[in-house]
Design an enzyme around this catalytic site. Structure first.
Site, PDB file in Angstrom:
ATOM      1  N   GLU A  80      -3.877  -2.497   5.031  1.00 22.31           N
ATOM      2  CA  GLU A  80      -4.429  -3.161   6.213  1.00 22.31           C
ATOM      3  C   GLU A  80      -4.565  -2.207   7.396  1.00 22.31           C
ATOM      4  O   GLU A  80      -5.410  -2.389   8.266  1.00 22.31           O
ATOM      5  CB  GLU A  80      -3.555  -4.370   6.599  1.00 22.31           C
ATOM      6  CG  GLU A  80      -4.237  -5.287   7.597  1.00 22.31           C
ATOM      7  CD  GLU A  80      -3.522  -6.609   7.804  1.00 22.31           C
ATOM      8  OE1 GLU A  80      -2.679  -6.976   6.945  1.00 22.31           O
ATOM      9  OE2 GLU A  80      -3.783  -7.269   8.814  1.00 22.31           O
TER      10      GLU A  80
ATOM     11  N   ARG B 139      -6.771 -25.034  -0.017  1.00 25.52           N
ATOM     12  CA  ARG B 139      -8.152 -25.488  -0.061  1.00 25.52           C
ATOM     13  C   ARG B 139      -8.795 -25.105  -1.378  1.00 25.52           C
ATOM     14  O   ARG B 139      -9.566 -25.860  -1.949  1.00 25.52           O
ATOM     15  CB  ARG B 139      -8.941 -24.908   1.117  1.00 25.52           C
ATOM     16  CG  ARG B 139      -8.686 -25.673   2.412  1.00 25.52           C
ATOM     17  CD  ARG B 139      -9.265 -24.946   3.606  1.00 25.52           C
ATOM     18  NE  ARG B 139      -8.625 -23.656   3.794  1.00 25.52           N
ATOM     19  CZ  ARG B 139      -9.273 -22.512   3.989  1.00 25.52           C
ATOM     20  NH1 ARG B 139     -10.565 -22.502   4.080  1.00 25.52           N
ATOM     21  NH2 ARG B 139      -8.595 -21.395   4.131  1.00 25.52           N
TER      22      ARG B 139
ATOM     23  N   ALA C  42       0.832  -1.200   0.000  1.00 28.69           N
ATOM     24  CA  ALA C  42       0.000   0.000   0.000  1.00 28.69           C
ATOM     25  C   ALA C  42       0.870   1.255   0.000  1.00 28.69           C
ATOM     26  O   ALA C  42       0.651   2.175  -0.793  1.00 28.69           O
ATOM     27  CB  ALA C  42      -0.933  -0.006   1.207  1.00 28.69           C
TER      28      ALA C  42
ATOM     29  N   HIS D  23      -7.460 -17.074  10.533  1.00 26.04           N
ATOM     30  CA  HIS D  23      -7.299 -17.899   9.339  1.00 26.04           C
ATOM     31  C   HIS D  23      -7.380 -19.362   9.745  1.00 26.04           C
ATOM     32  O   HIS D  23      -6.766 -19.768  10.726  1.00 26.04           O
ATOM     33  CB  HIS D  23      -5.948 -17.605   8.677  1.00 26.04           C
ATOM     34  CG  HIS D  23      -5.867 -18.117   7.275  1.00 26.04           C
ATOM     35  ND1 HIS D  23      -5.805 -19.452   6.984  1.00 26.04           N
ATOM     36  CD2 HIS D  23      -5.843 -17.469   6.083  1.00 26.04           C
ATOM     37  CE1 HIS D  23      -5.747 -19.601   5.668  1.00 26.04           C
ATOM     38  NE2 HIS D  23      -5.771 -18.425   5.099  1.00 26.04           N
TER      39      HIS D  23
ATOM     40  N   HIS E 271       5.441  -7.113   5.383  1.00 23.16           N
ATOM     41  CA  HIS E 271       4.702  -8.359   5.448  1.00 23.16           C
ATOM     42  C   HIS E 271       3.837  -8.649   4.232  1.00 23.16           C
ATOM     43  O   HIS E 271       3.349  -9.755   4.052  1.00 23.16           O
ATOM     44  CB  HIS E 271       3.878  -8.443   6.720  1.00 23.16           C
ATOM     45  CG  HIS E 271       3.576  -9.849   7.086  1.00 23.16           C
ATOM     46  ND1 HIS E 271       4.558 -10.803   7.157  1.00 23.16           N
ATOM     47  CD2 HIS E 271       2.415 -10.489   7.331  1.00 23.16           C
ATOM     48  CE1 HIS E 271       4.006 -11.965   7.454  1.00 23.16           C
ATOM     49  NE2 HIS E 271       2.710 -11.805   7.569  1.00 23.16           N
TER      50      HIS E 271
HETATM   51  C1  LIG Z   1       0.760 -15.027   5.974  1.00 22.95           C
HETATM   52  C2  LIG Z   1      -0.158 -14.094   5.270  1.00 22.95           C
HETATM   53  C3  LIG Z   1      -0.645 -14.421   4.012  1.00 22.95           C
HETATM   54  C4  LIG Z   1      -1.483 -13.567   3.348  1.00 22.95           C
HETATM   55  N1  LIG Z   1      -1.969 -13.928   2.134  1.00 22.95           N
HETATM   56  C5  LIG Z   1      -2.784 -13.097   1.477  1.00 22.95           C
HETATM   57  C6  LIG Z   1      -3.284 -13.435   0.212  1.00 22.95           C
HETATM   58  O1  LIG Z   1      -2.992 -14.491  -0.330  1.00 22.95           O
HETATM   59  N2  LIG Z   1      -4.106 -12.576  -0.413  1.00 22.95           N
HETATM   60  C7  LIG Z   1      -4.430 -11.389   0.147  1.00 22.95           C
HETATM   61  O2  LIG Z   1      -5.156 -10.657  -0.476  1.00 22.95           O
HETATM   62  N3  LIG Z   1      -3.963 -11.031   1.337  1.00 22.95           N
HETATM   63  C8  LIG Z   1      -3.153 -11.864   2.029  1.00 22.95           C
HETATM   64  N4  LIG Z   1      -2.681 -11.496   3.250  1.00 22.95           N
HETATM   65  C9  LIG Z   1      -2.949 -10.162   3.767  1.00 22.95           C
HETATM   66  C10 LIG Z   1      -2.064  -9.140   3.087  1.00 22.95           C
HETATM   67  O3  LIG Z   1      -0.823  -9.697   2.782  1.00 22.95           O
HETATM   68  C11 LIG Z   1      -1.812  -7.934   3.948  1.00 22.95           C
HETATM   69  O4  LIG Z   1      -2.990  -7.498   4.476  1.00 22.95           O
HETATM   70  C12 LIG Z   1      -1.247  -6.802   3.125  1.00 22.95           C
HETATM   71  O5  LIG Z   1      -0.140  -7.225   2.421  1.00 22.95           O
HETATM   72  C13 LIG Z   1      -0.878  -5.640   3.975  1.00 22.95           C
HETATM   73  O6  LIG Z   1      -0.146  -4.727   3.208  1.00 22.95           O
HETATM   74  P1  LIG Z   1       0.170  -3.296   3.733  1.00 22.95           P
HETATM   75  O7  LIG Z   1       0.895  -2.599   2.658  1.00 22.95           O
HETATM   76  O8  LIG Z   1      -1.051  -2.687   4.254  1.00 22.95           O
HETATM   77  O9  LIG Z   1       1.113  -3.532   4.985  1.00 22.95           O
HETATM   78  P2  LIG Z   1       2.485  -4.308   5.174  1.00 22.95           P
HETATM   79  O10 LIG Z   1       2.898  -5.007   3.962  1.00 22.95           O
HETATM   80  O11 LIG Z   1       2.361  -5.075   6.420  1.00 22.95           O
HETATM   81  O12 LIG Z   1       3.515  -3.147   5.373  1.00 22.95           O
HETATM   82  C14 LIG Z   1       3.574  -2.390   6.541  1.00 22.95           C
HETATM   83  C15 LIG Z   1       4.740  -1.454   6.414  1.00 22.95           C
HETATM   84  O13 LIG Z   1       4.682  -0.485   7.416  1.00 22.95           O
HETATM   85  C16 LIG Z   1       5.933  -0.339   8.018  1.00 22.95           C
HETATM   86  N5  LIG Z   1       5.676   0.161   9.362  1.00 22.95           N
HETATM   87  C17 LIG Z   1       4.896  -0.382  10.310  1.00 22.95           C
HETATM   88  N6  LIG Z   1       4.867   0.384  11.391  1.00 22.95           N
HETATM   89  C18 LIG Z   1       5.669   1.438  11.143  1.00 22.95           C
HETATM   90  C19 LIG Z   1       6.052   2.585  11.887  1.00 22.95           C
HETATM   91  N7  LIG Z   1       5.612   2.810  13.108  1.00 22.95           N
HETATM   92  N8  LIG Z   1       6.906   3.456  11.306  1.00 22.95           N
HETATM   93  C20 LIG Z   1       7.376   3.238  10.072  1.00 22.95           C
HETATM   94  N9  LIG Z   1       7.024   2.194   9.324  1.00 22.95           N
HETATM   95  C21 LIG Z   1       6.182   1.304   9.855  1.00 22.95           C
HETATM   96  C22 LIG Z   1       6.557  -1.667   7.923  1.00 22.95           C
HETATM   97  O14 LIG Z   1       7.941  -1.570   7.967  1.00 22.95           O
HETATM   98  C23 LIG Z   1       6.080  -2.112   6.557  1.00 22.95           C
HETATM   99  O15 LIG Z   1       6.932  -1.608   5.562  1.00 22.95           O
HETATM  100  C24 LIG Z   1      -1.842 -12.352   3.942  1.00 22.95           C
HETATM  101  C25 LIG Z   1      -1.340 -12.013   5.186  1.00 22.95           C
HETATM  102  C26 LIG Z   1      -0.540 -12.885   5.865  1.00 22.95           C
HETATM  103  C27 LIG Z   1      -0.109 -12.539   7.242  1.00 22.95           C
END
Ligand SMILES: Cc1cc2nc3c(=O)[nH]c(=O)nc-3n(C[C@H](O)[C@H](O)[C@H](O)COP(=O)(O)OP(=O)(O)OC[C@H]3O[C@@H](n4cnc5c(N)ncnc54)[C@H](O)[C@@H]3O)c2cc1C
Ligand code: HEM
Ligand code: HEM
Ligand code: SF4
Ligand code: F3S
Ligand code: FES
Lengths: 659, 235, 246
Positions: free
Chosen positions: A394, A273, A16, A257, A43
């Site tokens: 997220e 699944r 994101a 999950h 993540h």
């Molecule tokens: C094991 C697993 C499998 C998944 N599989 C799927 C799937 O198959 N399909 C699907 O749609 N979704 C899936 N999801 C969900 C999805 O991957 C996540 O919801 C999504 O990738 C989150 O992306 P994001 O960019 O919001 O956050 P993230 O990728 O979690 O990134 C968060 C970022 O914020 C930074 N950050 C955090 N706190 C701070 C702070 N205080 N200061 C500075 N930086 C900070 C971190 O360093 C990181 O760079 C899965 C999740 C998990 C856990």
């Protein structure tokens, strides 16, 4: 203490955050990304299964469209979602997949001709169309009517973030790694950036920006057993909460999950699944059809997780010294399929369990997985209360997931929201009235406040142990704010968490280095996480109904009459021990899809008084427009296109449109 | 690595400059020189083994290389010339190889340290290739010196005399395993380096070491044969 | 995972050094720990930090072998700590940070910075053909096998193990390492990337690039994602050398 100025401060280097920064950069604004870890290690990397977008390339996805995706998503979220936002999302998702395809994501592709798949435990031969050959393929995922989940073997998130992070490098967007936002700087309802701690040197810097965008991911580490990475501690949501101005939406909506590896909690993808894997109990019996004859293993996650726990509670779990679990059986998929399409699953089983999933069953049990709640934003991604603060992914409650998100909708959300919100950030920065005009004195006050908080931990005489508090919190959350929730447990949980919060104000650290100091980090994060945990537990206690992932044993029915509304939590006063909850009603009269039965799970919800009226209205409109195309019908029911940035409007082509 | 912002500029600058073909050329020449040397060595040891058939066979081979059967008379300078050419090849090869060696004590220490820690066969093999290469420099020089300056002394009895009376057997007994180890490691490296022929390392290793081993046995036998001949001559 | 053998006493020797701290010097510190079933180095290190030494630095993110954060030298070999089961190790375990990368402290190194520099230097992104993308249109087709082949190389998690294992990289600071070479191989394979071999030659056609690789192959042997580094580097060498000598 330094000050760095930029146009857009993006906090978070996951999918994101990266996509928002790229959008802003392309609009000509300077952007800096902050991340706890190198961006590619965020993540988002862990997403295995895939990304939903209604391309309809595979034969089992034929007939898919934005409309079907929309309905699946709204149903999946148990009508908690903002339907306009869902519309914005489903219309942009195909564009996002196609953009990523051009950026180099090696999406798995359709191969024309016959192939064997496993559906409902049976081998079935399906024939892919010639016209689809070489287009992006889709697989089956829980809670969807059509095969809609685009994937890259089972490393979808990895491939996506690699491509997007590389695009960010191409756009020369700096990523300040090993930097953590500790507080948002705001003044009179306007956000101006953040106070940031360098995790290596310990130095504090103020990043002052026109627009601040939170994309800090989930908060899984509030729980003991979670599929989330160790950095998913919800600090982004917590610092938004600590402004006292911004609100968090629906924090009680936490997804579990079904298939976390037991006991470590590492995820094996839903794709297992989706591709035909089965759940079995201690006797090797496939139990899901007993509970959910229609969707079986592929009912939505909240339903499957609950059924699994229910089955274990009946004594059907396999026993082990770490507790009971169930089995995931993918042996029937065959070696080739597992080694090619479920490679990561194979590796995880091999390295962490010493199990060969080609021959053996995998021990699984439900684990915390996804935070539906987050920083409440409007459709543009901006906080309605704190101007200049945006959020996506997220960490946000843009609210397209409602009370349960569908598998594959989350990585899709990150990129789609990144594209959309990134454009709105561009608009925001374009407007001259949004120039930075904050006095440096205010910035310095923030810096000093944070420095003082750190110093208190480092040099104070606190006696509480942060690790112990955190473990206690995680136990409470897992035991009492988990899959099944009861009023009494929740009350206890809220009480105990409050006590922990009070105690956390007295944390002391043994290792007193101001620079890199893991203990210090645990300390200040634990203080913030406790507040967040309280918003979850308190929100769950207040919500006396069951909806999506939020399941109250004492209130098992969904209650639209009273609870068709979004929880908003804020933390008004630093000395408070509870969040302030308010509610935002969802307007049934404007819903394209009025509340009804989800198609799985219980059918006994309590209706909202407006539902019947709206249903009739919708029927009437549909009847009137019977001869028009689906776009006209949709437009009449709930116009949304005006909400999208102009460059992201427009229809999505599919092969069926071509012929 | 350098600072990132400079890097972009550097990248842009190199894009505009005409392509420098030298690195590719050097890499290819290194392998070709190595390959040529390996092929020469293979031939050389086979011919050298003619002594096992008998002194006359060895003499015939020697005479053949001096052009006896081509020109009617023997011209030992042909051998000198060939040896000179070979020397040049070796020098070229060695100079190219020099680029790969540690350039400074820092690099040397780093590599030695690495070698000890990593415990990895192919890395160790490379180190042995370097060590044997350096040794070869000193081992081949006297051999070629003799060949270039006294080409006429090549032949069953003269050679045997050299091996025993002039104690050349010491040189050969060391040179033989060293050069074979180096050549075998080099061949192995060339195959994995260019990916041709397409063989996994597991299947490649027995070939390389088997052939080297066979050559070693053959060479030792020839050396023994020369020694026996030499001893008989001195009696 | 349910082996009921008596638990071993594990003895960790961990290289401690905090360059941020005045007066800190590299030293080996010993920690004792009782082994548990299914214990990984992730579990072990966290236990040590929580119970014995709060100052110990190391990096884990996904703890599932997919993010590449936790590369370290485990008994002399680079590997991912999170997916290393202690039961596969002797009771004496020596841990050290990956060499070559900038040391943050103890077992934590800055692979991120190194990889970012590499990305900038080798321009590791798809260089799209000119023209604005029309996102409303059906995507371009790609052969399913080719897509899988690209993914096979795309699986690199930038953990740095291949670099730490490489003697060349140990000696030559500017060597791009197997990770750099495999990335170029990946983009070369990708028909969406407009670059030609001549362009790639500019990036890696020298002794800091493909010609610097001495085929030590430790990269191949340690890569936790089993990338086919040996064949890819060889293939690249042939193609890039062909451009050079033409
Ligand atoms: C094991 C697993 C499998 C998944 N599989 C799927 C799937 O198959 N399909 C699907 O749609 N979704 C899936 N999801 C969900 C999805 O991957 C996540 O919801 C999504 O990738 C989150 O992306 P994001 O960019 O919001 O956050 P993230 O990728 O979690 O990134 C968060 C970022 O914020 C930074 N950050 C955090 N706190 C701070 C702070 N205080 N200061 C500075 N930086 C900070 C971190 O360093 C990181 O760079 C899965 C999740 C998990 C856990
Ligand atoms: C003065 C003598 C020599 C020295 C110093 C020397 C040194 C070296 C070194 C250091 C290498 C490794 C290069 C690399 O890693 O890329 C090498 C490679 C090689 N050497 Fe030698 N060598 C010598 C003589 C010979 C001889 C006599 C032969 C043949 C019998 C030979 C055959 C090879 C081969 C086949 C290779 C592999 C080539 C390649 O990798 O491209 N060398 N040599
Ligand atoms: C044109 C050049 C060369 C000629 C004419 C030549 C000739 C000979 C001869 C005649 C012998 C037998 C012993 C003797 O007479 O002293 C011999 C032995 C040997 N030569 Fe050469 N040589 C040449 C180059 C080389 C090179 C380049 C190498 C190394 C790569 C080499 C390696 C050896 C070895 C190892 C032996 C000992 C063989 C044994 O032990 O049986 N020679 N050479
Ligand atoms: S190639 Fe392998 S070892 Fe090297 S960085 Fe990538 S995943 Fe790690
Ligand atoms: S270890 Fe190094 S030398 Fe080449 S083959 Fe691998 S990059
Ligand atoms: S912590 Fe992510 S690979 Fe080890």
């Amino acid at each position: 203490m330094r000050i760095i100025y930029t146009d857009v401060l993006v906090i978070g280097g996951g999918l994101a955050g990266l996509r928002m920064a790229i959008a802003a950069r392309r609009r000509g604004h300077e952007a800096i990304i902050l991340s706890l870890v190198p961006a590619k290690r965020s993540h988002s990397k862990a997403a295995q299964g895939g990304m939903q977008a209604s391309l309809g390339n595979v034969i089992k996805g034929q007939g898919d469209s934005e409309d079907v995706h929309f309905e699946d998503t709204v149903r999946g979220g148990d009508w908690g979602a903002d339907q306009e936002v869902v519309r914005m999302f489903v219309n942009t998702a195909p564009k996002a997949v196609r953009e990523l395809a051009a950026w180099g994501v090696p999406w798995s592709r359709v191969r024309k001709g016959d192939r064997e798949v496993i559906i409902n435990g049976q081998k079935v031969t399906i024939t892919e169309r010639d016209a689809a050959h070489g287009l992006v393929a889709q697989r089956d995922f829980g809670g969807t009517k059509k095969w809609r989940t685009c994937y890259v073997a089972d490393g979808t998130g990895h491939a996506m973030i690699t491509a997007i992070a590389d695009q960010a490098i191409a756009a020369s967007i700096p990523v300040h790694e090993h930097n953590e936002a500790l507080a948002l700087i705001h003044d009179s309802g306007r956000c101006y950036g953040a106070v940031v701690r360098d995790l290596v040197s310990g130095e504090l810097t103020a990043y002052v920006a026109k627009a601040t965008a939170l994309a800090t991911g989930g908060a899984g580490r509030l729980y003991r057993v979670t599929t989330n990475a160790v950095i998913c501690e919800g600090i982004g949501q917590a610092i938004a909460l600590e402004t006292g101005v911004a609100t968090l939406g629906n924090m009680e909506a936490v997804q579990f999950h079904p298939t976390g590896i037991f006991p470590a909690g590492i995820l094996v993808t839903e794709g297992c699944r989706g591709d035909g894997g089965l759940l079995r109990d201690a006797d090797g019996h496939r139990f899901m059809p007993d509970y959910e004859p229609e969707k079986r293993e592929l009912a939505s996650r909240d339903v499957v997780s609950r059924r699994m726990e229910e089955h274990i509670a009946r004594g059907k779990g396999a026993k082990s010294r770490f507790g009971d679990h169930l089995w995931l059986d993918i042996t029937l998929l065959g070696e080739h399929h597992i080694r090619h399409n479920l490679r990561e699953v194979y590796e995880i089983c091999h390295y962490f369990l010493g199990v060969d999933p080609v021959k053996e069953w995998i021990p699984v049990r439900a684990a915390q997985h996804y935070t539906m709640g987050g920083v409440r934003t409007g459709p543009t991604g901006e906080s309605p209360n704190l101007k200049g603060l945006f959020a996506a992914g997220e960490a946000a409650c843009w609210d397209m997931h409602g009370f349960n998100r569908l598998g594959g909708n989350s990585v899709a959300e990150t990129v789609v929201a990144g594209m959309i919100v990134g454009e709105f950030i561009g608009d925001f920065c374009d407007r001259p009235e949004n120039d930075i005009n904050i006095p440096t004195a205010v910035v310095h006050d923030y810096l000093e406040r944070e420095q003082a908080r750190l110093s208190a931990l480092l040099t104070g005489r606190g006696t509480e142990d942060a690790v112990a508090l955190r473990v206690a919190m995680q136990e409470i959350m897992t035991a009492k704010v988990g899959i099944f929730r009861r009023g009494k447990d929740l009350e206890q949980a809220v009480d105990e968490l409050q006590q922990l919060l009070v105690r956390s104000r007295d944390i002391g650290v043994r290792y007193r280095a101001a620079g890199a100091n893991p203990e210090l980090v645990t300390a200040y994060r634990t203080q913030r996480m406790l507040k967040l945990a309280l918003t979850v537990a308190y929100g769950a206690l207040a919500r006396s109904e069951s909806r999506g992932a939020h399941y109250r044993e004492d209130f098992p029915r969904r209650n639209d009459a009273e609870w068709l509304k979004r929880t908003l939590a804020s933390w008004s006063n630093e000395s408070d021990t509870l969040p302030t909850l308010t509610y935002e009603a969802l307007d049934v009269r404007r819903m394209e899809l009025p509340p009804g039965w989800r198609g799985y799970g219980a059918r006994d919800h309590i209706h909202h008084p407006d539902t019947a009226t709206r249903e009739k209205e919708v029927e009437a409109l549909k009847a009137k427009l019977a001869s028009s195309d689906r776009f006209a019908v949709q437009q009449a029911l709930m116009p949304y296109e005006q909400l999208l940035p102009p460059r992201l409007r427009g229809r999505n082509e599919r092969i069926d449109d071509r012929s | 690595m350098k600072g990132s912002d400079q890097l972009a500029d550097v990248a842009a600058a190199t894009r505009r400059a005409p392509r420098d073909r030298l690195p590719a050329l050097l890499d290819v020449v290194q392998s070709i020189s190595g390959l040529a040397l390996v092929m020469f060595l293979g031939m050389h040891l086979l011919l050298d083994a003619a002594i096992l058939i008998g002194p006359s066979a060895a003499d015939a081979v020697a005479r053949a290389f001096e052009g006896q059967y081509l020109f009617g008379t023997a011209h030992p300078w042909i051998v000198s010339l060939a040896a000179l050419a070979l020397l040049t090849l070796i020098v070229v090869h060695a100079v190219l190889a020099l680029r790969k060696l540690p350039h400074s004590t820092r690099e040397y220490v780093a590599f030695r340290h690495h070698l000890r820690g990593i415990n990895h066969g192919d890395t160790r093999l490379w180190w042995w290739q370097v060590v044997t290469g350096m040794a070869l420099f000193f081992l081949i020089a006297p051999h070629l010196y003799i060949v270039i300056t006294q080409p006429e002394t090549i032949g069953a009895s003269a050679s045997a005399h050299r091996v025993v009376a002039e104690r050349a057997w010491v040189l050969y007994a060391i040179l033989l395993p060293v050069v074979l180890l180096h050549a075998a490691a080099g061949t192995y490296r060339m195959v994995v380096k260019w990916g041709w022929p397409k063989l996994s390392r597991v299947r490649l290793r027995p070939w390389v070491w088997g052939i080297a081993g066979a050559y070693c046995v053959l060479g030792l036998a020839a050396l023994v044969a020369y020694t026996i001949l030499g001893l008989r001559l001195t009696e | 995972m349910t082996d009921q053998t008596a638990h071993r006493k594990l003895s960790f020797r961990i290289l401690r050094y905090n360059p941020q701290e005045n007066g800190s010097t590299p030293r080996l510190q010993r920690y004792e720990l009782e082994e548990a079933d299914g214990m990984t180095l992730f579990i072990a290190l966290n236990e040590i930090r929580e119970q014995q030494d709060p100052s110990l630095q190391f990096d884990f993110v996904c703890r599932a072998g997919i993010c590449g954060s936790c590369g370290m030298m485990i008994n002399g070999r680079p590997g991912l700590a999170c997916r290393t089961l202690t039961r596969n190790l002797p009771p004496e375990i020596t841990l050290a940070p990956l060499p070559i990368f900038e040391l943050i402290g103890d077992l934590s190194v800055n692979t991120g910075r190194w990889m970012r520099d590499l990305g900038e230097r080798l321009e590791t992104w798809v260089h799209m053909k000119a023209g604005e993308l029309d996102l409303g249109h059906i995507e371009e087709t790609m052969d399913p096998d080719l897509a899988e082949q690209i993914y096979l190389l795309d699986r690199c998690i930038e953990c740095g193990c291949c670099v730490a294992a490489c003697g060349t990289a140990r000696m030559r600071e500017d060597f791009v390492g197997a990770v750099g070479l495999s990335k170029i191989a990946r983009f070369r394979l990708d028909p969406r990337d407009a670059r030609t071999d001549a362009d790639y030659y500019e990036l890696i056609g020298d002794d800091d690039g493909v010609f610097g690789c001495m085929s030590l192959l430790a990269c191949h042997d340690v890569c936790p994602k089993n990338l086919p580094l040996k064949t890819q580097i060889a293939f690249l060498r042939r193609k890039i050398a062909a451009v050079g000598i033409k």
